[in-house]
Design a protein around this motif. Sequence first.
Motif, PDB file in Angstrom:
ATOM      1  N   GLU A  24       1.329  -1.150   0.135  1.00  0.00           N
ATOM      2  CA  GLU A  24       0.015   0.441  -0.062  1.00  0.00           C
ATOM      3  C   GLU A  24       0.887   0.855   0.236  1.00  0.00           C
ATOM      4  OE1 GLU A  24      -2.439   0.245   3.569  1.00  0.00           O
ATOM      5  OE2 GLU A  24      -1.498   0.941   4.931  1.00  0.00           O
ATOM      6  N   SER A  59      -7.674   0.548  -5.114  1.00  0.00           N
ATOM      7  CA  SER A  59      -8.816   1.167  -3.954  1.00  0.00           C
ATOM      8  C   SER A  59      -8.423   1.505  -2.093  1.00  0.00           C
ATOM      9  CB  SER A  59      -9.485  -0.209  -2.986  1.00  0.00           C
ATOM     10  OG  SER A  59      -8.076  -1.235  -2.234  1.00  0.00           O
ATOM     11  N   ARG A  61      -8.085   3.810   1.276  1.00  0.00           N
ATOM     12  CA  ARG A  61      -8.811   4.010   3.064  1.00  0.00           C
ATOM     13  C   ARG A  61      -8.419   5.713   2.873  1.00  0.00           C
ATOM     14  NH1 ARG A  61      -4.945   3.262   6.316  1.00  0.00           N
ATOM     15  NH2 ARG A  61      -3.380   2.308   5.886  1.00  0.00           N
ATOM     16  N   LYS A  62      -9.088   6.233   3.886  1.00  0.00           N
ATOM     17  CA  LYS A  62      -8.469   8.047   4.429  1.00  0.00           C
ATOM     18  C   LYS A  62      -7.740   7.174   6.035  1.00  0.00           C
ATOM     19  CE  LYS A  62      -9.966  12.360   3.804  1.00  0.00           C
ATOM     20  NZ  LYS A  62     -10.788  13.268   3.601  1.00  0.00           N
ATOM     21  N   ASP A  63      -6.718   7.758   6.009  1.00  0.00           N
ATOM     22  CA  ASP A  63      -5.988   7.674   7.555  1.00  0.00           C
ATOM     23  C   ASP A  63      -5.582   9.407   7.564  1.00  0.00           C
ATOM     24  OD1 ASP A  63      -4.327   7.710   9.220  1.00  0.00           O
ATOM     25  OD2 ASP A  63      -3.026   6.553   7.710  1.00  0.00           O
ATOM     26  N   TYR A  67      -4.767   9.624   1.663  1.00  0.00           N
ATOM     27  CA  TYR A  67      -5.602   8.706   0.892  1.00  0.00           C
ATOM     28  C   TYR A  67      -4.050   7.639   1.303  1.00  0.00           C
ATOM     29  CZ  TYR A  67      -9.664  10.954  -0.154  1.00  0.00           C
ATOM     30  OH  TYR A  67     -11.398  11.494   0.055  1.00  0.00           O
TER      31      TYR A  67
END
Length: 127
Positions: A24, A59, A61-63, A67
């Motif tokens: 990631e 895909s 995810r927000k951290d 992103y």
Amino acid sequence: MKKTITPVGDSEMEILHIVWDKGEATVSEVHEHILGYRKVAYTTVMTIMKKLADKGLLSFRKDGVTYVYRAAKPEAEVKHSLLRQMVEKVFRGSPAEMVQSLVENERLKPEEKSEIESLIEKLRGGK
């Protein structure tokens, strides 16, 4: 029939390889990686990563405000789908014609030839 993956451009493929290798990554991490060997704008990387997400290949995810992207499909599935498309378009659906072209026109190293021979032997039911 399984839906094929939308064609992927050179820069998209480059970014997919980076994300596959890292597991990631943020836009900033991918941008820094590419800057190690060529100039590219941060916004260009961001746009390409968004397009890959729109295509269903990444895909995220927000951290916090960041992103974090990861592969949405396994590397092998993406490669197989793209290769299948190429075989259909370029070699009229013939994997044998594709392999013949590779073997006859590529400068294969001895270890690559050996690996191909091993794969053929495996197909024949040996080893």
